[in-house]
Design a protein around this motif. Sequence first.
Motif, PDB file in Angstrom:
ATOM      1  N   ASP A  12     -87.885 -85.851 -78.247  1.00 11.50           N
ATOM      2  CA  ASP A  12     -88.102 -84.482 -78.354  1.00 11.50           C
ATOM      3  C   ASP A  12     -88.498 -84.127 -77.114  1.00 11.50           C
ATOM      4  O   ASP A  12     -88.921 -84.679 -76.034  1.00 11.50           O
ATOM      5  CB  ASP A  12     -89.237 -84.271 -79.478  1.00 11.50           C
ATOM      6  CG  ASP A  12     -88.556 -84.366 -80.861  1.00 11.50           C
ATOM      7  OD1 ASP A  12     -87.573 -84.046 -81.135  1.00 11.50           O
ATOM      8  OD2 ASP A  12     -89.369 -84.929 -81.688  1.00 11.50           O
TER       9      ASP A  12
ATOM     10  N   PRO B 274     -94.547 -92.509 -78.222  1.00 13.62           N
ATOM     11  CA  PRO B 274     -95.844 -93.162 -78.236  1.00 13.62           C
ATOM     12  C   PRO B 274     -95.840 -94.234 -79.305  1.00 13.62           C
ATOM     13  O   PRO B 274     -96.688 -95.205 -79.145  1.00 13.62           O
ATOM     14  CB  PRO B 274     -96.855 -91.864 -78.672  1.00 13.62           C
ATOM     15  CG  PRO B 274     -96.191 -90.723 -78.000  1.00 13.62           C
ATOM     16  CD  PRO B 274     -94.505 -91.166 -78.167  1.00 13.62           C
TER      17      PRO B 274
ATOM     18  N   ASN C 252     -91.090 -90.586 -82.159  1.00 18.80           N
ATOM     19  CA  ASN C 252     -91.088 -90.411 -80.745  1.00 18.80           C
ATOM     20  C   ASN C 252     -91.741 -91.604 -80.138  1.00 18.80           C
ATOM     21  O   ASN C 252     -92.149 -92.372 -80.553  1.00 18.80           O
ATOM     22  CB  ASN C 252     -92.066 -89.221 -80.201  1.00 18.80           C
ATOM     23  CG  ASN C 252     -91.092 -87.824 -80.303  1.00 18.80           C
ATOM     24  OD1 ASN C 252     -90.033 -87.854 -79.520  1.00 18.80           O
ATOM     25  ND2 ASN C 252     -91.411 -86.924 -81.155  1.00 18.80           N
TER      26      ASN C 252
ATOM     27  N   HIS D  15     -89.319 -80.172 -84.274  1.00 22.97           N
ATOM     28  CA  HIS D  15     -90.120 -80.443 -83.348  1.00 22.97           C
ATOM     29  C   HIS D  15     -90.753 -79.518 -82.245  1.00 22.97           C
ATOM     30  O   HIS D  15     -91.575 -79.849 -81.300  1.00 22.97           O
ATOM     31  CB  HIS D  15     -90.556 -81.989 -82.868  1.00 22.97           C
ATOM     32  CG  HIS D  15     -90.255 -82.897 -84.260  1.00 22.97           C
ATOM     33  ND1 HIS D  15     -89.777 -84.182 -84.007  1.00 22.97           N
ATOM     34  CD2 HIS D  15     -90.184 -82.792 -85.483  1.00 22.97           C
ATOM     35  CE1 HIS D  15     -89.845 -84.969 -84.981  1.00 22.97           C
ATOM     36  NE2 HIS D  15     -90.188 -84.040 -86.014  1.00 22.97           N
TER      37      HIS D  15
ATOM     38  N   VAL E  17     -87.725 -85.593 -73.316  1.00 28.79           N
ATOM     39  CA  VAL E  17     -88.651 -86.845 -72.673  1.00 28.79           C
ATOM     40  C   VAL E  17     -87.631 -87.907 -73.074  1.00 28.79           C
ATOM     41  O   VAL E  17     -87.009 -88.282 -74.155  1.00 28.79           O
ATOM     42  CB  VAL E  17     -89.830 -86.746 -73.617  1.00 28.79           C
ATOM     43  CG1 VAL E  17     -90.615 -88.576 -73.034  1.00 28.79           C
ATOM     44  CG2 VAL E  17     -90.693 -85.815 -73.178  1.00 28.79           C
TER      45      VAL E  17
ATOM     46  N   ARG F 127     -99.256 -81.191 -72.155  1.00 32.01           N
ATOM     47  CA  ARG F 127     -99.728 -82.620 -72.083  1.00 32.01           C
ATOM     48  C   ARG F 127     -99.073 -83.007 -73.199  1.00 32.01           C
ATOM     49  O   ARG F 127     -98.304 -82.663 -74.251  1.00 32.01           O
ATOM     50  CB  ARG F 127    -101.326 -82.527 -72.331  1.00 32.01           C
ATOM     51  CG  ARG F 127    -102.051 -82.110 -71.012  1.00 32.01           C
ATOM     52  CD  ARG F 127    -101.843 -82.632 -70.011  1.00 32.01           C
ATOM     53  NE  ARG F 127    -102.876 -82.320 -68.869  1.00 32.01           N
ATOM     54  CZ  ARG F 127    -104.111 -82.599 -68.813  1.00 32.01           C
ATOM     55  NH1 ARG F 127    -104.670 -83.569 -69.697  1.00 32.01           N
ATOM     56  NH2 ARG F 127    -104.805 -82.198 -67.724  1.00 32.01           N
ATOM     57  N   ASP F 128     -98.762 -84.594 -73.041  1.00 34.63           N
ATOM     58  CA  ASP F 128     -98.412 -85.377 -74.074  1.00 34.63           C
ATOM     59  C   ASP F 128     -98.974 -85.597 -75.524  1.00 34.63           C
ATOM     60  O   ASP F 128    -100.130 -85.526 -75.347  1.00 34.63           O
ATOM     61  CB  ASP F 128     -97.879 -86.630 -73.670  1.00 34.63           C
ATOM     62  CG  ASP F 128     -96.774 -86.911 -72.458  1.00 34.63           C
ATOM     63  OD1 ASP F 128     -96.173 -85.823 -72.169  1.00 34.63           O
ATOM     64  OD2 ASP F 128     -96.606 -88.209 -72.063  1.00 34.63           O
ATOM     65  N   GLU F 129     -98.196 -85.618 -76.525  1.00 39.85           N
ATOM     66  CA  GLU F 129     -98.936 -85.692 -77.834  1.00 39.85           C
ATOM     67  C   GLU F 129    -100.080 -86.976 -77.643  1.00 39.85           C
ATOM     68  O   GLU F 129    -101.172 -86.608 -78.691  1.00 39.85           O
ATOM     69  CB  GLU F 129     -97.849 -85.844 -78.684  1.00 39.85           C
ATOM     70  CG  GLU F 129     -97.277 -87.137 -78.573  1.00 39.85           C
ATOM     71  CD  GLU F 129     -96.105 -87.268 -79.910  1.00 39.85           C
ATOM     72  OE1 GLU F 129     -95.144 -87.404 -79.841  1.00 39.85           O
ATOM     73  OE2 GLU F 129     -96.708 -88.214 -81.007  1.00 39.85           O
ATOM     74  N   VAL F 130     -99.911 -87.793 -77.094  1.00 44.81           N
ATOM     75  CA  VAL F 130    -100.824 -88.846 -77.106  1.00 44.81           C
ATOM     76  C   VAL F 130    -102.320 -88.443 -76.887  1.00 44.81           C
ATOM     77  O   VAL F 130    -103.276 -89.316 -77.022  1.00 44.81           O
ATOM     78  CB  VAL F 130    -100.376 -90.259 -76.294  1.00 44.81           C
ATOM     79  CG1 VAL F 130     -99.327 -90.895 -76.987  1.00 44.81           C
ATOM     80  CG2 VAL F 130    -100.190 -89.683 -74.965  1.00 44.81           C
TER      81      VAL F 130
ATOM     82  N   MET G 217     -90.868 -86.942 -77.599  1.00 42.83           N
ATOM     83  CA  MET G 217     -92.298 -86.680 -77.513  1.00 42.83           C
ATOM     84  C   MET G 217     -92.748 -85.497 -77.529  1.00 42.83           C
ATOM     85  O   MET G 217     -92.225 -84.430 -76.888  1.00 42.83           O
ATOM     86  CB  MET G 217     -92.370 -87.219 -76.001  1.00 42.83           C
ATOM     87  CG  MET G 217     -93.942 -87.045 -75.471  1.00 42.83           C
ATOM     88  SD  MET G 217     -94.955 -88.392 -75.572  1.00 42.83           S
ATOM     89  CE  MET G 217     -94.291 -89.325 -74.238  1.00 42.83           C
ATOM     90  N   ILE G 218     -93.641 -84.892 -78.482  1.00 44.96           N
ATOM     91  CA  ILE G 218     -94.239 -83.644 -78.479  1.00 44.96           C
ATOM     92  C   ILE G 218     -94.988 -83.362 -77.415  1.00 44.96           C
ATOM     93  O   ILE G 218     -95.927 -84.127 -76.938  1.00 44.96           O
ATOM     94  CB  ILE G 218     -94.935 -83.570 -79.995  1.00 44.96           C
ATOM     95  CG1 ILE G 218     -94.077 -83.538 -81.112  1.00 44.96           C
ATOM     96  CG2 ILE G 218     -95.566 -82.004 -79.919  1.00 44.96           C
ATOM     97  CD1 ILE G 218     -94.667 -83.816 -82.446  1.00 44.96           C
ATOM     98  N   ARG G 219     -94.644 -82.262 -76.731  1.00 38.74           N
ATOM     99  CA  ARG G 219     -95.517 -81.762 -75.446  1.00 38.74           C
ATOM    100  C   ARG G 219     -96.209 -80.500 -75.966  1.00 38.74           C
ATOM    101  O   ARG G 219     -95.616 -79.605 -76.355  1.00 38.74           O
ATOM    102  CB  ARG G 219     -94.635 -81.680 -74.286  1.00 38.74           C
ATOM    103  CG  ARG G 219     -94.001 -83.077 -74.010  1.00 38.74           C
ATOM    104  CD  ARG G 219     -93.615 -83.234 -72.695  1.00 38.74           C
ATOM    105  NE  ARG G 219     -94.513 -83.410 -71.745  1.00 38.74           N
ATOM    106  CZ  ARG G 219     -94.912 -83.312 -70.493  1.00 38.74           C
ATOM    107  NH1 ARG G 219     -93.907 -82.453 -69.944  1.00 38.74           N
ATOM    108  NH2 ARG G 219     -95.918 -83.817 -69.988  1.00 38.74           N
TER     109      ARG G 219
END
Lengths: 416, 91, 973, 200
Positions: free
Chosen positions: C242, A309, A307, B74, C245, B12-15, B1-3
């Motif tokens: 995922d 990040p 992903n 995911h 996004v 919220r975003d995984e970060v 992006m895992i949310r």
Amino acid sequence: MRYSGLRLFAEALRGNTGWKPAWRDPPPKRSYDVIIIGGGGHGLATAYYLAKEHGITNVAVLEKGPIGLGNTGRNTTIVRSNYMLPQNHFFYEKALSLWEGLEQDLNYNAMVSQRGVINLFHAEGTRNAAVRRGNAMRLDGIDADLLDKEQVRALCPLIDVDNGRFPVLGGLMQRRGGTARHDAVAWGFARAADQRGVDIIQHCEVTGIDVEGGRVTGVQTTRGPIKANKIGLAVAGNTSRLAQMAGIDVPIESHVLQAFVSEGVKPLVDQVITFGAGHFYISQSDKGGLVFGGGLDGWNTYAQRGNLPVVDHVWSAGIAMMPSLSRLRGLRQWGGVMDMSFDGSPIIGKTPIDGLYMTAGWCYGGFKATPGSGWCHAWTIANDAPHKLNEAYRLDRFRTGHLLDERGNGPYPWMQ
Amino acid sequence: MIRIDCPWCGVRDEVEFTYRGDATVVRPGEGASEEAFHDFVYKRANPRGWHVEWWYHGAGCRQFLKVVRHTMTHEVRAVARATEMPEVPAE
Amino acid sequence: MTQPFRTRAGGQIDRTVTLSFRFDGKVYAGHPGDTLASALLANGVRLVGRSFKLHRPRGIYAAGAEEPNALAELRTGARREPNTRMTQIELYAGLEAASQNRWPSLRWDLLSLNGLIAPVLSSGFYYKTFMWPASFWEKVYEPLIRRSSGLGRAAGLADPDRYDTVNAHCDVLVIGAGVAGLAAALVAGATGARVMLCEQDFLLGAGLVGQDDGWREATLAALAAMANVTLLPRTNVFGAYDANVVGAVERVADHLPEPPPHTPRQRYWTIRAGTIVHATGAHERFIAFPDNDRPGVMLAGAAATYVARYGVKPGNRALLFANNDAAYLSLFTLHDAGVVMAGIVDPRAESPAQAAARARGITVWSASQVIGTSGALALTGARIARVGSAGTDTLVAADLLLVSGGINPAVQLASQSRTPLDWSEPLATWVPGVPVLAQFSAGAANGVSGLREAAADGARSGAAASGGDAAIALPEDVPADATVLPLWEVKGRGKAFVDIQDDVTANDIRLAAREGYKHIEHAKRYTTHTMGTDQGKSGGLVGAAVLAEARGETVQNVGMPTFRPFTSPVTWGAIAGANIGKHFAPTRLSPLHDWHVKRAAVFMDAGQWLRPAYYPAPVDSDGWDSVLREARAARRGVAVCDVSTLGKIDVQGRDAARFLDRLYTNTFSNLAIGRARYGLMLREDGIVFDDGTTSRLAQDHFFVTTTTANAGPVMQHMEFYLQTVWPELDVTLASVTDQWAAMSIAGPKSRATISKIVDGLDLSNEAFPFMAVADATVRGCAVRVFRISFSGEMAYEIATPAGHAETVWRAVLEAGEEFGIEPYGVEALGLLRIEKGHVTGAELNGQTTAADVGLEKMFKKRGDFVGRVLAQRPGLTDAARPRLVGLRPVTRGEQMRAGMHLVETGSSHSLGWITAVTRAVELDGWIGLAMLENGASRIGSRMQAASPLHGALVDVEIVSPHFVDPENARVRV
Amino acid sequence: MSVSNHSGSNHSGSDLLAPGAHGAVGGEPVRIALRSCDVVQVLARKGRAGDVAAALLGALGLVLPGPGHAADGRGASALWVQPEGWFVVAPRGADGALASAIKAACGDAASVIDQSHGRAVVSISGTRAAWVLAKSCRVDLHPSAFGPGRVASTQLFHLAATLHQTDAVPSFDLIVFSTFLRSFLESLTHAAEETGYVVA
């Protein structure tokens, strides 16, 4: 069919019509002396060394898809043996010495390029750790050099040694480290193993491991049952699932590691460089693409995709280290599933099941180990006992506490 | 992006989170064996499928959340507070 | 500055403005709205590049992101940018571009000689040779290969432009502003949804130009009027990730000579979308035939684009080779613009479009195919023959050969989103199946052709994506039938390329198959097919079809390589954005930082912190002088150190003591109020995690300190155990690291110093003994005084709210002036702790047990604590494990280094390593700490410290790690 | 011994906020300012949230807000920051006075931790303030998703920050760790150069 420049010319003259398949495509036999599960680099190397070093040629390599398309086909091609713990550096040094003669041994050019690997450090603590590591290597006969800031600048002028956030103090360099053409490693081992009689069976997925009275008797596959008294697992990324078929839970989590390649450009980066302060490493392929990567996405996954990040962080680190890469373009992004062990070191050896062996837990460092892993795995299978080089990589070390935590990160696979 | 849909902060975003692994293992109580602690620290199912895992919302509410996430797609199916046990889909 | 190939009228270019630009040093003219490719074509430039391997002459092949050939080095100096697609470079005044991968010039390229030995350079040739002698690889072969490969040259200089990142959220993301995308956005926008529309082109609705300009303009105006719709032209969505996004890069200022001040060159968007409409269009694919790469061979749709959009005739005399009716429309566009028609070659027997062409007076060779081309640096003609006939070919003169083998919907992003792909028989290509995520495909991306049909499909998708609906006008009906008679390759003499950029031929694919590289991924990797910068957009399926034939299977059975990001190459700097240089990671500064700066401290990085390493003084001749001076003051008089960086955690609650008992190896529940205690914390695996002092401020209130490095991790560790293991405990945790500045005042004169300034506290040894804690004031500022010592001297720590730090610090310095007080930095701090034998991160490095560093006595007798059980494993209790020892060189003046290894004299077998060294003030010369196997039993013996990296070998004596005051008397006086 | 070549720079970042206009001109600039505030962290003890609510209502007229929200009382605002945990923010007063008052009101119902020196409050205001923040803020600040009185703890410029929208302009108070203030301001002002920014 032996490969050579002469053969290349001869074939060119007759329209390249004479080339034969690099390996056969045999149907599976009913039984083998040894079954290797996993047709990646480690499995193919295991089969090759079983045949070459131990004369065991009645061997099948079972691969659920085509060979070499797991982590062998999706890594960043780095080979090196610059480890700190003696158990690690002796093993990886064996692997590196096998790399050094691999083309001639396999008669396949895997483009092993000993262009040098430089680990940059930016603070006194990491410098001291690098010195400890380099000295450990040197005392045991492995090459390592300490570079100061100006030597780093001279070797790779693209590095911003006066970096705005983390100025470079120097680097630890292993000149014998470098890169290899990853796909060719799988293909070369496959061809050489095949020539020694090994059956490489693609599109044959193992669905069960037969265990009777505590020892293996064979496997169930999508192409029928196959018998064998010895089975080697070389399925990094999926070790947990395969081991569970034999009733074993292993201290491994599967995580994704991403990597990237840029558009091709004329020679720019001549070594493999790692940016200690930023989880970033880079080299340039012979085709011209810059191959680079960083840390794990950091959560369990079996999907070969990552992903944003990590993309964001890795690309920032790249520009923080080499500001002039800014106008180049990334071409492709991919992810590989890593067998993250709980101390960051691999597992090669016997299991609680008789006749079942494994080479696993490679974290993100499996490619460089390929020939060494195959060599030790083959030795362990042939002798039903680990070789001295892989004795420390025992599966039961987590119970006994004989951990090999090279970086001291603790039992957190996502942090290793 | 895992949310992740934090029960306190919203999606919220995984970060914003820190991962902390399998949330199904339970720390053994006082007097438990070395074997029990070994399993707590090292033994993992590592499933290909639904996984119940800890995510620490360090940038947000500072809470450890139990997240039910699929390790192939995911997809995040459920997010629960630390003391709750979320429902885990069969497949 | 004539533009001989410019049409008289038409197109979305501004003919009132003429822009001058340079290509390979030569000056040309173009107009705003041009791309570099269209402007070069307008000027009659045909040869624009050389191919990757064989260095064959190449021309402009496409009009967009699928361009394989026309790559240039754009701009000069630090802004030079290699491999830039001329088809996407927006023309600006003064643009400079150069062709690449050729020497000495584009017309005369020495490496075009590679063509003579092309049969040797077959797929994978390098795997079969260059193996002897082994040492030649790095020295000879590889440098040659590296120099001849690559494409353009990187600038090699730091980029002067800035980049930015931005986060976005929307209900509906529409990717692609073709007719379907515009319709989708219009419908979704009308429902009131938050809509974003990304288009990689600088022109929205470019495909409508010359087709239905009225609808295009009306739709754009309607969208622009909607406050809930964000239009992002020049924005390429490079990947789908995922949870819907996506990542996109907007070329904010690439159409300008350089970005305006404070404006980013490019902007990286991270877009979180509720639903996504993929209206990404389609890429026309070519047909492989001998010499299908000559300058003048062009995709049919691209040629029509040059005419309709740019007012450029890409040639004088055009021949079409197509297997579908839709491609005829492209040729008719050229016909209408006055390009001479050489004819149409069609493998099909007949079709409605063939009749229409004949009605226009265009020759149609039905059931025929192109079997070769002629020309050198430019196309002069094509040889055509009837399908199935042997030897009877006709040479048709043409300088432009349009090719269309059908279209491939741009399914990359859908596929990245795990949407399965289905095989479409009529189109002979992959189309999106049923999406897994909340996504839709529309228009050409969905396999729909025809203007009105595509718009209707877009409108449907827009409605579905927004969960609403709205009626919109549809554009004119321009039917197009994209049904094909599948034709992938025409076999014959000459190279039929399936990857034009990487010089992969159909024969290369067949060779790969013959050699066993039959899987699509193997064939791709062995031949490098689709691995160029165009990622096989036009030729990927063609190569797969050739492979399928070689395997005796269908194309759909062979499949395609996985579509991975990026859809188009992505500028590295854009993704990095502003997070480079000093913005790469944040910097943390002590509240006393400004004082340190004024005192001209030399700083060092300590994780995120900047800390003073030492404070140079005029009397010092080097850094060591400063460090020794500072440390000497601490040993003999008084010195003060900024320790604000230590982690500080406020722990309160009824169960606070019980909680700490479970986290630390030692006990806190029996700690008296107003007292501090050193604590040791393990990880659950039994390895030492952190240490620090904890003070009890009240029955239910503790103040915990951590090491600087572990402040965050320890807080998280505490929260983990509190929230997930013992949630029943009444405990609150708060980080107060930033709230409290802290300074350590050390030395025999420390009490005398601070007694002068601390108000409201009796500091006598009796009233305030070692490990006492109390609140007081200094110069009216609230402080908390701790009698704790890291240096081994009598010492105090004073903590104060950060805003008072400098007041208190200055008070200490003034009070200590009479005793010769010195500020001391991290280096002197290290010196003092090494002399004392205290451990820090160098020893507590995540690999050591409590016993390894001599702290085994810190384990409480009874009760659970984190790490207790697994610390008992044999591997962690083995008596032979390396233990902490002290070292002194036998010859006192000799220098030791951290990272040296300890060996028996004459041996090279490492038995341990040095963790830290320093020059000492209490002893002569250097001292060090080391981890040494069987360390305790070796004390008193001699060994050698070796650093082969430095060529150093030092005879050392193994001693106790406690060089100074091992009885710990000084801290108690 | 080895050291970096970092040059020293001002801890508070006050040099970065020189009064006047900075960055791009001609558009609508944002306004950036440092606010002088007391910040007190209030963490309810187990089972005592009700007592804390009553205490703060009495002492400061604060109706303690739920997740994602702020509430104003007499001269102070309460911001939800974690379960049963709030920041009470007020214009800077006598050192420690706000914390003492809250502690007196709450008794043993809460842990009351003065963070007035450990946090800094930066305000940014203007029609393009959300655009500037979106360069690092991953939380949706669109009026349909956020608004006056809303609070989000999140990450800004690699740092943990609590963001409080105070009006519809929009204006935001950004509460950050004081030791990172300089770094934060460097990134924030860099981000605001595109729109231009004014320091009052």
